[in-house]
Motif scaffolding. Structure first.
Motif, PDB file in Angstrom:
ATOM      1  N   ASP A  81      -6.092 -13.440  -2.151  1.00 30.97           N
ATOM      2  CA  ASP A  81      -6.510 -14.794  -2.534  1.00 30.97           C
ATOM      3  C   ASP A  81      -5.810 -15.865  -1.701  1.00 30.97           C
ATOM      4  O   ASP A  81      -5.359 -16.885  -2.219  1.00 30.97           O
ATOM      5  CB  ASP A  81      -6.251 -15.049  -4.027  1.00 30.97           C
ATOM      6  CG  ASP A  81      -7.049 -14.123  -4.924  1.00 30.97           C
ATOM      7  OD1 ASP A  81      -8.175 -13.740  -4.538  1.00 30.97           O
ATOM      8  OD2 ASP A  81      -6.534 -13.773  -5.999  1.00 30.97           O
ATOM      9  N   GLY A  82      -5.675 -15.613  -0.418  1.00 28.95           N
ATOM     10  CA  GLY A  82      -5.058 -16.576   0.482  1.00 28.95           C
ATOM     11  C   GLY A  82      -3.547 -16.592   0.463  1.00 28.95           C
ATOM     12  O   GLY A  82      -2.933 -17.387   1.164  1.00 28.95           O
ATOM     13  N   ASN A  83      -2.916 -15.726  -0.342  1.00 33.10           N
ATOM     14  CA  ASN A  83      -1.456 -15.670  -0.414  1.00 33.10           C
ATOM     15  C   ASN A  83      -0.945 -14.340   0.120  1.00 33.10           C
ATOM     16  O   ASN A  83      -1.517 -13.289  -0.178  1.00 33.10           O
ATOM     17  CB  ASN A  83      -0.991 -15.817  -1.872  1.00 33.10           C
ATOM     18  CG  ASN A  83      -1.382 -17.149  -2.472  1.00 33.10           C
ATOM     19  OD1 ASN A  83      -1.226 -18.193  -1.835  1.00 33.10           O
ATOM     20  ND2 ASN A  83      -1.901 -17.123  -3.678  1.00 33.10           N
ATOM     21  N   LEU A  84       0.132 -14.412   0.874  1.00 28.74           N
ATOM     22  CA  LEU A  84       0.774 -13.176   1.342  1.00 28.74           C
ATOM     23  C   LEU A  84       1.651 -12.633   0.225  1.00 28.74           C
ATOM     24  O   LEU A  84       2.489 -13.353  -0.324  1.00 28.74           O
ATOM     25  CB  LEU A  84       1.648 -13.433   2.570  1.00 28.74           C
ATOM     26  CG  LEU A  84       0.952 -13.428   3.916  1.00 28.74           C
ATOM     27  CD1 LEU A  84       1.950 -13.740   5.031  1.00 28.74           C
ATOM     28  CD2 LEU A  84       0.268 -12.125   4.199  1.00 28.74           C
ATOM     29  N   ILE A  85       1.453 -11.375  -0.121  1.00 31.90           N
ATOM     30  CA  ILE A  85       2.309 -10.735  -1.116  1.00 31.90           C
ATOM     31  C   ILE A  85       2.927  -9.488  -0.498  1.00 31.90           C
ATOM     32  O   ILE A  85       2.354  -8.872   0.396  1.00 31.90           O
ATOM     33  CB  ILE A  85       1.545 -10.376  -2.414  1.00 31.90           C
ATOM     34  CG1 ILE A  85       0.418  -9.393  -2.122  1.00 31.90           C
ATOM     35  CG2 ILE A  85       1.024 -11.602  -3.115  1.00 31.90           C
ATOM     36  CD1 ILE A  85      -0.160  -8.768  -3.369  1.00 31.90           C
ATOM     37  N   GLU A  86       4.103  -9.150  -0.983  1.00 32.47           N
ATOM     38  CA  GLU A  86       4.797  -7.961  -0.496  1.00 32.47           C
ATOM     39  C   GLU A  86       4.279  -6.738  -1.225  1.00 32.47           C
ATOM     40  O   GLU A  86       4.212  -6.729  -2.459  1.00 32.47           O
ATOM     41  CB  GLU A  86       6.303  -8.063  -0.732  1.00 32.47           C
ATOM     42  CG  GLU A  86       6.996  -9.088   0.092  1.00 32.47           C
ATOM     43  CD  GLU A  86       8.500  -9.084  -0.124  1.00 32.47           C
ATOM     44  OE1 GLU A  86       9.006  -8.395  -1.035  1.00 32.47           O
ATOM     45  OE2 GLU A  86       9.189  -9.786   0.642  1.00 32.47           O
ATOM     46  N   THR A  87       3.926  -5.712  -0.476  1.00 34.88           N
ATOM     47  CA  THR A  87       3.641  -4.403  -1.064  1.00 34.88           C
ATOM     48  C   THR A  87       4.503  -3.396  -0.324  1.00 34.88           C
ATOM     49  O   THR A  87       4.722  -3.510   0.885  1.00 34.88           O
ATOM     50  CB  THR A  87       2.149  -4.007  -0.958  1.00 34.88           C
ATOM     51  OG1 THR A  87       1.763  -3.970   0.417  1.00 34.88           O
ATOM     52  CG2 THR A  87       1.268  -4.978  -1.706  1.00 34.88           C
ATOM     53  N   TRP A  88       4.998  -2.435  -1.060  1.00 38.23           N
ATOM     54  CA  TRP A  88       5.900  -1.431  -0.498  1.00 38.23           C
ATOM     55  C   TRP A  88       5.230  -0.079  -0.589  1.00 38.23           C
ATOM     56  O   TRP A  88       4.826   0.348  -1.658  1.00 38.23           O
ATOM     57  CB  TRP A  88       7.226  -1.419  -1.269  1.00 38.23           C
ATOM     58  CG  TRP A  88       7.989  -2.691  -1.120  1.00 38.23           C
ATOM     59  CD1 TRP A  88       7.944  -3.775  -1.939  1.00 38.23           C
ATOM     60  CD2 TRP A  88       8.891  -3.021  -0.069  1.00 38.23           C
ATOM     61  NE1 TRP A  88       8.772  -4.762  -1.466  1.00 38.23           N
ATOM     62  CE2 TRP A  88       9.372  -4.321  -0.313  1.00 38.23           C
ATOM     63  CE3 TRP A  88       9.342  -2.346   1.064  1.00 38.23           C
ATOM     64  CZ2 TRP A  88      10.284  -4.954   0.522  1.00 38.23           C
ATOM     65  CZ3 TRP A  88      10.257  -2.971   1.889  1.00 38.23           C
ATOM     66  CH2 TRP A  88      10.715  -4.260   1.621  1.00 38.23           C
ATOM     67  N   SER A  89       5.113   0.601   0.563  1.00 38.18           N
ATOM     68  CA  SER A  89       4.465   1.915   0.620  1.00 38.18           C
ATOM     69  C   SER A  89       5.521   2.994   0.813  1.00 38.18           C
ATOM     70  O   SER A  89       6.349   2.910   1.732  1.00 38.18           O
ATOM     71  CB  SER A  89       3.465   1.975   1.772  1.00 38.18           C
ATOM     72  OG  SER A  89       2.445   1.037   1.561  1.00 38.18           O
ATOM     73  N   LEU A  90       5.449   4.009  -0.026  1.00 38.27           N
ATOM     74  CA  LEU A  90       6.376   5.133   0.070  1.00 38.27           C
ATOM     75  C   LEU A  90       6.076   5.948   1.324  1.00 38.27           C
ATOM     76  O   LEU A  90       4.931   6.239   1.641  1.00 38.27           O
ATOM     77  CB  LEU A  90       6.246   6.020  -1.172  1.00 38.27           C
ATOM     78  CG  LEU A  90       7.143   7.243  -1.243  1.00 38.27           C
ATOM     79  CD1 LEU A  90       8.614   6.847  -1.331  1.00 38.27           C
ATOM     80  CD2 LEU A  90       6.763   8.094  -2.454  1.00 38.27           C
ATOM     81  N   ILE A  91       7.134   6.303   2.024  1.00 36.98           N
ATOM     82  CA  ILE A  91       7.009   7.167   3.191  1.00 36.98           C
ATOM     83  C   ILE A  91       7.124   8.615   2.719  1.00 36.98           C
ATOM     84  O   ILE A  91       7.969   8.892   1.870  1.00 36.98           O
ATOM     85  CB  ILE A  91       8.115   6.826   4.218  1.00 36.98           C
ATOM     86  CG1 ILE A  91       7.839   5.450   4.808  1.00 36.98           C
ATOM     87  CG2 ILE A  91       8.198   7.862   5.311  1.00 36.98           C
ATOM     88  CD1 ILE A  91       8.893   4.998   5.788  1.00 36.98           C
ATOM     89  N   PRO A  92       6.329   9.564   3.207  1.00 39.38           N
ATOM     90  CA  PRO A  92       5.518   9.485   4.420  1.00 39.38           C
ATOM     91  C   PRO A  92       4.268   8.628   4.218  1.00 39.38           C
ATOM     92  O   PRO A  92       3.698   8.575   3.141  1.00 39.38           O
ATOM     93  CB  PRO A  92       5.142  10.932   4.718  1.00 39.38           C
ATOM     94  CG  PRO A  92       5.329  11.672   3.458  1.00 39.38           C
ATOM     95  CD  PRO A  92       6.324  10.912   2.640  1.00 39.38           C
ATOM     96  N   GLN A  93       3.890   7.985   5.314  1.00 39.08           N
ATOM     97  CA  GLN A  93       2.736   7.093   5.303  1.00 39.08           C
ATOM     98  C   GLN A  93       1.931   7.351   6.566  1.00 39.08           C
ATOM     99  O   GLN A  93       2.473   7.367   7.673  1.00 39.08           O
ATOM    100  CB  GLN A  93       3.219   5.644   5.243  1.00 39.08           C
ATOM    101  CG  GLN A  93       2.113   4.631   5.189  1.00 39.08           C
ATOM    102  CD  GLN A  93       2.645   3.202   5.211  1.00 39.08           C
ATOM    103  OE1 GLN A  93       3.744   2.943   5.707  1.00 39.08           O
ATOM    104  NE2 GLN A  93       1.857   2.283   4.697  1.00 39.08           N
TER     105      GLN A  93
END
Length: 175
Positions: A81-93
């Motif tokens: 929605d026009g905003n940058l949000i942080e998302t965290w992806s577990l490794i392995p990726q």
């Protein structure tokens, strides 16, 4: 009639059991996990192995036992929605590119974490968007907590929810 009488006597006998309270058990264990982040992580290309790698030391303020688990999450900013949000992806990726597939993987000891970018094609020309200025979050947790099948560690948000449902704390540290 004898069975009924016997049943009543046993029930009455169990209800009448009283005595001194037994000794108090030991207090519960308060499991303390720790998190830390590294920003501006750059990977170096190793041509003989056709992969990118970097080694990050565990900060001296963070205590890691050899039996502890270290989970590694990679930051991906998403536009919502026009905003940058942080998302965290577990490794392995994994990333599926036109040239082939790359994968972020890692291994760790109690003093460092080695991060790799591996792939199934010549990685020497890999886009620097994958190799430079990366941000990683490391979560050090006791291995018993990580092995609990009811705990979802796939995303950092799910891990935080599980942490708050247990008697568990995450202490954050930025080196």
């Amino acid at each position: 009639m004898k069975k009924l009488f016997l049943g009543i006597m046993i029930a009455a006998g169990l209800m009448a059991c009283e005595g001194d309270r037994g000794p108090q058990g030991s207090p519960g264990v308060n499991i303390v996990g720790q998190t830390y982040e590294y920003e501006n992580v750059d990977f170096g290309y190793e041509p003989s192995k056709n992969l990118y790698a970097t080694i990050l030391n565990v900060p001296s303020e963070i205590k890691v036992l050899t039996s502890d688990a270290i989970l590694v999450y990679r930051l991906e900013e998403q536009l919502v929605d026009g905003n940058l949000i942080e998302t965290w992806s577990l490794i392995p990726q994994n990333f599926f590119l036109p040239q082939g597939t790359i994968q972020y993987v890692y291994n760790h000891t109690d003093v460092d974490v080695e991060l790799f970018i591996d792939g199934d094609f010549n990685l020497s020309g890999l886009d620097t968007g994958f190799t430079n200025n990366q941000i990683f979050r490391f979560v050090v947790i006791p291995s018993d907590f990580a092995r609990d099948p009811k705990i979802n560690i796939e995303t950092y948000d799910e891990l935080e929810k599980a942490v708050h449902q247990q008697d568990f704390q995450l202490k954050e540290f930025n080196p």
